[in-house]
Write a protein that holds these residues in place. Structure first.
Motif, PDB file in Angstrom:
ATOM      1  N   LEU A 183       0.829  -1.200   0.000  1.00 49.13           N
ATOM      2  CA  LEU A 183       0.000   0.000   0.000  1.00 49.13           C
ATOM      3  C   LEU A 183       0.869   1.259   0.000  1.00 49.13           C
ATOM      4  CD1 LEU A 183      -2.895   1.091   0.140  1.00 49.13           C
ATOM      5  CD2 LEU A 183      -2.723   0.981   2.631  1.00 49.13           C
ATOM      6  N   ILE A 184       1.868   1.284   0.855  1.00 48.52           N
ATOM      7  CA  ILE A 184       2.765   2.440   0.933  1.00 48.52           C
ATOM      8  C   ILE A 184       3.516   2.632  -0.378  1.00 48.52           C
ATOM      9  CG2 ILE A 184       4.865   3.320   2.047  1.00 48.52           C
ATOM     10  CD1 ILE A 184       3.736   2.055   4.676  1.00 48.52           C
ATOM     11  N   GLY A 185       4.028   1.537  -0.953  1.00 49.43           N
ATOM     12  CA  GLY A 185       4.742   1.633  -2.230  1.00 49.43           C
ATOM     13  C   GLY A 185       3.858   2.164  -3.341  1.00 49.43           C
ATOM     14  N   LEU A 186       2.633   1.671  -3.413  1.00 50.39           N
ATOM     15  CA  LEU A 186       1.704   2.147  -4.440  1.00 50.39           C
ATOM     16  C   LEU A 186       1.394   3.628  -4.261  1.00 50.39           C
ATOM     17  CD1 LEU A 186      -0.603  -0.980  -4.570  1.00 50.39           C
ATOM     18  CD2 LEU A 186       0.631  -0.031  -6.536  1.00 50.39           C
ATOM     19  N   ILE A 187       1.267   4.072  -3.016  1.00 51.02           N
ATOM     20  CA  ILE A 187       0.990   5.487  -2.741  1.00 51.02           C
ATOM     21  C   ILE A 187       2.210   6.341  -3.058  1.00 51.02           C
ATOM     22  CG2 ILE A 187       0.552   7.159  -0.899  1.00 51.02           C
ATOM     23  CD1 ILE A 187      -1.258   4.957   0.389  1.00 51.02           C
ATOM     24  N   LEU A 188       3.382   5.941  -2.570  1.00 52.85           N
ATOM     25  CA  LEU A 188       4.589   6.743  -2.753  1.00 52.85           C
ATOM     26  C   LEU A 188       4.999   6.882  -4.215  1.00 52.85           C
ATOM     27  CD1 LEU A 188       6.878   5.625   0.217  1.00 52.85           C
ATOM     28  CD2 LEU A 188       5.574   7.758  -0.011  1.00 52.85           C
ATOM     29  N   LEU A 189       4.841   5.821  -4.988  1.00 50.02           N
ATOM     30  CA  LEU A 189       5.281   5.852  -6.389  1.00 50.02           C
ATOM     31  C   LEU A 189       4.228   6.408  -7.343  1.00 50.02           C
ATOM     32  CD1 LEU A 189       7.135   2.436  -6.397  1.00 50.02           C
ATOM     33  CD2 LEU A 189       8.161   4.715  -6.495  1.00 50.02           C
ATOM     34  N   ARG A 190       3.034   6.624  -6.861  1.00 56.16           N
ATOM     35  CA  ARG A 190       1.909   7.076  -7.686  1.00 56.16           C
ATOM     36  C   ARG A 190       2.196   8.394  -8.416  1.00 56.16           C
ATOM     37  NH1 ARG A 190      -2.743  10.193  -6.268  1.00 56.16           N
ATOM     38  NH2 ARG A 190      -4.477   9.700  -7.673  1.00 56.16           N
ATOM     39  N   GLY A 191       2.874   9.318  -7.743  1.00 59.60           N
ATOM     40  CA  GLY A 191       3.145  10.627  -8.327  1.00 59.60           C
ATOM     41  C   GLY A 191       3.996  10.591  -9.583  1.00 59.60           C
ATOM     42  N   GLY A 192       4.722   9.517  -9.828  1.00 61.58           N
ATOM     43  CA  GLY A 192       5.550   9.416 -11.024  1.00 61.58           C
ATOM     44  C   GLY A 192       4.775   8.980 -12.259  1.00 61.58           C
ATOM     45  N   PHE A 193       3.545   8.523 -12.070  1.00 64.24           N
ATOM     46  CA  PHE A 193       2.738   8.033 -13.182  1.00 64.24           C
ATOM     47  C   PHE A 193       1.837   9.136 -13.714  1.00 64.24           C
ATOM     48  CE2 PHE A 193       4.064   4.277 -10.974  1.00 64.24           C
ATOM     49  CZ  PHE A 193       4.263   3.342 -11.965  1.00 64.24           C
ATOM     50  N   VAL A 194       1.677   9.166 -15.038  1.00 57.48           N
ATOM     51  CA  VAL A 194       0.804  10.158 -15.678  1.00 57.48           C
ATOM     52  C   VAL A 194      -0.085   9.458 -16.704  1.00 57.48           C
ATOM     53  CG1 VAL A 194       2.451  12.062 -15.371  1.00 57.48           C
ATOM     54  CG2 VAL A 194       2.504  10.720 -17.468  1.00 57.48           C
ATOM     55  N   GLY A 195      -1.176  10.098 -17.059  1.00 52.57           N
ATOM     56  CA  GLY A 195      -2.031   9.598 -18.135  1.00 52.57           C
ATOM     57  C   GLY A 195      -2.588   8.210 -17.884  1.00 52.57           C
ATOM     58  N   ARG A 196      -2.499   7.388 -18.930  1.00 53.95           N
ATOM     59  CA  ARG A 196      -3.053   6.030 -18.864  1.00 53.95           C
ATOM     60  C   ARG A 196      -2.387   5.192 -17.785  1.00 53.95           C
ATOM     61  NH1 ARG A 196      -1.477   3.816 -24.257  1.00 53.95           N
ATOM     62  NH2 ARG A 196       0.317   5.034 -23.660  1.00 53.95           N
ATOM     63  N   SER A 197      -1.085   5.337 -17.619  1.00 51.71           N
ATOM     64  CA  SER A 197      -0.387   4.536 -16.608  1.00 51.71           C
ATOM     65  C   SER A 197      -0.865   4.902 -15.202  1.00 51.71           C
ATOM     66  CB  SER A 197       1.130   4.703 -16.718  1.00 51.71           C
ATOM     67  OG  SER A 197       1.535   6.007 -16.375  1.00 51.71           O
ATOM     68  N   ARG A 198      -1.180   6.179 -14.977  1.00 54.28           N
ATOM     69  CA  ARG A 198      -1.692   6.614 -13.662  1.00 54.28           C
ATOM     70  C   ARG A 198      -3.047   5.973 -13.388  1.00 54.28           C
ATOM     71  NH1 ARG A 198      -0.277  11.265 -10.472  1.00 54.28           N
ATOM     72  NH2 ARG A 198      -1.772  11.452  -8.805  1.00 54.28           N
ATOM     73  N   THR A 199      -3.890   5.870 -14.415  1.00 48.49           N
ATOM     74  CA  THR A 199      -5.202   5.239 -14.249  1.00 48.49           C
ATOM     75  C   THR A 199      -5.047   3.793 -13.801  1.00 48.49           C
ATOM     76  OG1 THR A 199      -6.188   6.686 -15.913  1.00 48.49           O
ATOM     77  CG2 THR A 199      -7.343   4.618 -15.443  1.00 48.49           C
ATOM     78  N   TRP A 200      -4.187   3.040 -14.474  1.00 50.94           N
ATOM     79  CA  TRP A 200      -3.977   1.638 -14.120  1.00 50.94           C
ATOM     80  C   TRP A 200      -3.321   1.495 -12.750  1.00 50.94           C
ATOM     81  CZ3 TRP A 200      -6.252  -2.400 -16.242  1.00 50.94           C
ATOM     82  CH2 TRP A 200      -6.823  -2.235 -17.505  1.00 50.94           C
ATOM     83  N   TRP A 201      -2.382   2.392 -12.428  1.00 51.47           N
ATOM     84  CA  TRP A 201      -1.742   2.366 -11.107  1.00 51.47           C
ATOM     85  C   TRP A 201      -2.797   2.616 -10.024  1.00 51.47           C
ATOM     86  CZ3 TRP A 201       3.011   0.617 -10.212  1.00 51.47           C
ATOM     87  CH2 TRP A 201       3.588   0.813  -8.956  1.00 51.47           C
ATOM     88  N   ASN A 202      -3.726   3.545 -10.293  1.00 53.78           N
ATOM     89  CA  ASN A 202      -4.804   3.834  -9.346  1.00 53.78           C
ATOM     90  C   ASN A 202      -5.716   2.622  -9.146  1.00 53.78           C
ATOM     91  OD1 ASN A 202      -3.927   6.446  -8.884  1.00 53.78           O
ATOM     92  ND2 ASN A 202      -5.355   7.368 -10.330  1.00 53.78           N
ATOM     93  N   VAL A 203      -5.964   1.868 -10.207  1.00 55.13           N
ATOM     94  CA  VAL A 203      -6.778   0.644 -10.090  1.00 55.13           C
ATOM     95  C   VAL A 203      -6.078  -0.329  -9.142  1.00 55.13           C
ATOM     96  CG1 VAL A 203      -7.618  -1.397 -11.338  1.00 55.13           C
ATOM     97  CG2 VAL A 203      -7.932   0.887 -12.320  1.00 55.13           C
ATOM     98  N   SER A 204      -4.788  -0.521  -9.347  1.00 60.80           N
ATOM     99  CA  SER A 204      -4.011  -1.407  -8.481  1.00 60.80           C
ATOM    100  C   SER A 204      -4.053  -0.906  -7.037  1.00 60.80           C
ATOM    101  CB  SER A 204      -2.570  -1.486  -8.988  1.00 60.80           C
ATOM    102  OG  SER A 204      -1.832  -2.419  -8.256  1.00 60.80           O
ATOM    103  N   LEU A 205      -3.886   0.384  -6.847  1.00 64.88           N
ATOM    104  CA  LEU A 205      -3.922   0.980  -5.519  1.00 64.88           C
ATOM    105  C   LEU A 205      -5.278   0.752  -4.848  1.00 64.88           C
ATOM    106  CD1 LEU A 205      -2.872   2.764  -3.209  1.00 64.88           C
ATOM    107  CD2 LEU A 205      -3.464   4.757  -4.608  1.00 64.88           C
ATOM    108  N   GLY A 206      -6.355   0.956  -5.578  1.00 62.41           N
ATOM    109  CA  GLY A 206      -7.691   0.756  -5.019  1.00 62.41           C
ATOM    110  C   GLY A 206      -7.912  -0.672  -4.561  1.00 62.41           C
ATOM    111  N   ILE A 207      -7.471  -1.631  -5.358  1.00 59.86           N
ATOM    112  CA  ILE A 207      -7.609  -3.045  -4.981  1.00 59.86           C
ATOM    113  C   ILE A 207      -6.747  -3.347  -3.756  1.00 59.86           C
ATOM    114  CG2 ILE A 207      -7.253  -5.435  -5.738  1.00 59.86           C
ATOM    115  CD1 ILE A 207      -7.768  -4.309  -8.651  1.00 59.86           C
ATOM    116  N   GLN A 208      -5.543  -2.757  -3.710  1.00 61.45           N
ATOM    117  CA  GLN A 208      -4.656  -2.995  -2.572  1.00 61.45           C
ATOM    118  C   GLN A 208      -5.224  -2.386  -1.291  1.00 61.45           C
ATOM    119  OE1 GLN A 208      -2.253  -5.093  -2.345  1.00 61.45           O
ATOM    120  NE2 GLN A 208      -1.773  -4.611  -0.221  1.00 61.45           N
ATOM    121  N   VAL A 209      -5.956  -1.290  -1.393  1.00 58.09           N
ATOM    122  CA  VAL A 209      -6.594  -0.729  -0.195  1.00 58.09           C
ATOM    123  C   VAL A 209      -7.509  -1.786   0.431  1.00 58.09           C
ATOM    124  CG1 VAL A 209      -8.313   0.949   0.615  1.00 58.09           C
ATOM    125  CG2 VAL A 209      -6.427   1.702  -0.850  1.00 58.09           C
TER     126      VAL A 209
END
Length: 180
Positions: free
Chosen positions: A76-102
């Motif tokens: 959870l911490i890794g997904l949150i901390l690294l989230r800021g480096g993602f933009v556009g489509r990759s950010r959307t998919w990273w957010n999906v992963s983050l939501g499931i990990q929550v």
């Protein structure tokens, strides 16, 4: 004015290295779940003996709710901390992963609380998560890890090959080449 609580370098000049290190941890954990599934389904081991690669020499790892919760928290911490480096489509998919990990993290928190309290959900003999009421624990956690891992892989692939418009918004050096 910066609104992010994460140090700028983590999602800029250090993003590639941090993401690489995080993915090594994620893949190693995923490998543990796959090894346990192979031990049960391919090798026919009883579930109590199928403990993955590290659990065979260190059996306490499999039964430690602290260890499982700690990994869920690190994810959870890794997904949150690294989230800021993602933009556009990759950010959307990273957010999906983050939501499931929550959700996955909350399930592990429930397991840990039961273990610490010595009182299990619905009087079960062992700590039990909500979805575990329907699906056995080994299969459930294999499934949860797949659900978190799949969109994470899509995010990383899209992050490495951003569209030109996405690449313009990136602060890191993760991109190997624009894809469009």
């Amino acid at each position: 004015m910066r609104t992010e609580a994460v140090p700028a370098g983590l999602n800029a000049r250090h993003h590639k290295a941090a993401l690489g290190a995080f993915m090594v941890v994620v893949v190693a954990h995923w490998g543990e779940h796959l090894a346990q599934a192979v031990q049960v389904y391919a090798l026919g081991w009883p579930l109590k003996e199928a403990r993955g690669l590290l659990g065979v020499p260190f059996p306490w790892l499999v039964s430690s709710e602290w260890m499982h919760y700690g990994y869920a928290l690190i994810m959870l911490i890794g997904l949150i901390l690294l989230r800021g480096g993602f933009v556009g489509r990759s950010r959307t998919w990273w957010n999906v992963s983050l939501g499931i990990q929550v959700w996955h993290h909350l399930e592990h928190l429930l397991l840990l609380v039961q273990a610490l309290a010595g009182a299990n959900l619905l009087g079960r003999p062992a700590p039990t998560s909500l979805i575990q009421l329907l699906v056995p624990r080994m299969e459930l956690h294999l499934f949860y890890n797949a659900l978190v891992f799949a969109p994470m892989v899509v995010a990383v692939l899209l992050h490495r090959r951003p569209r030109v418009s996405e690449g313009a918004g990136m602060r890191c050096t993760c991109a190997v080449a624009p894809s469009w």
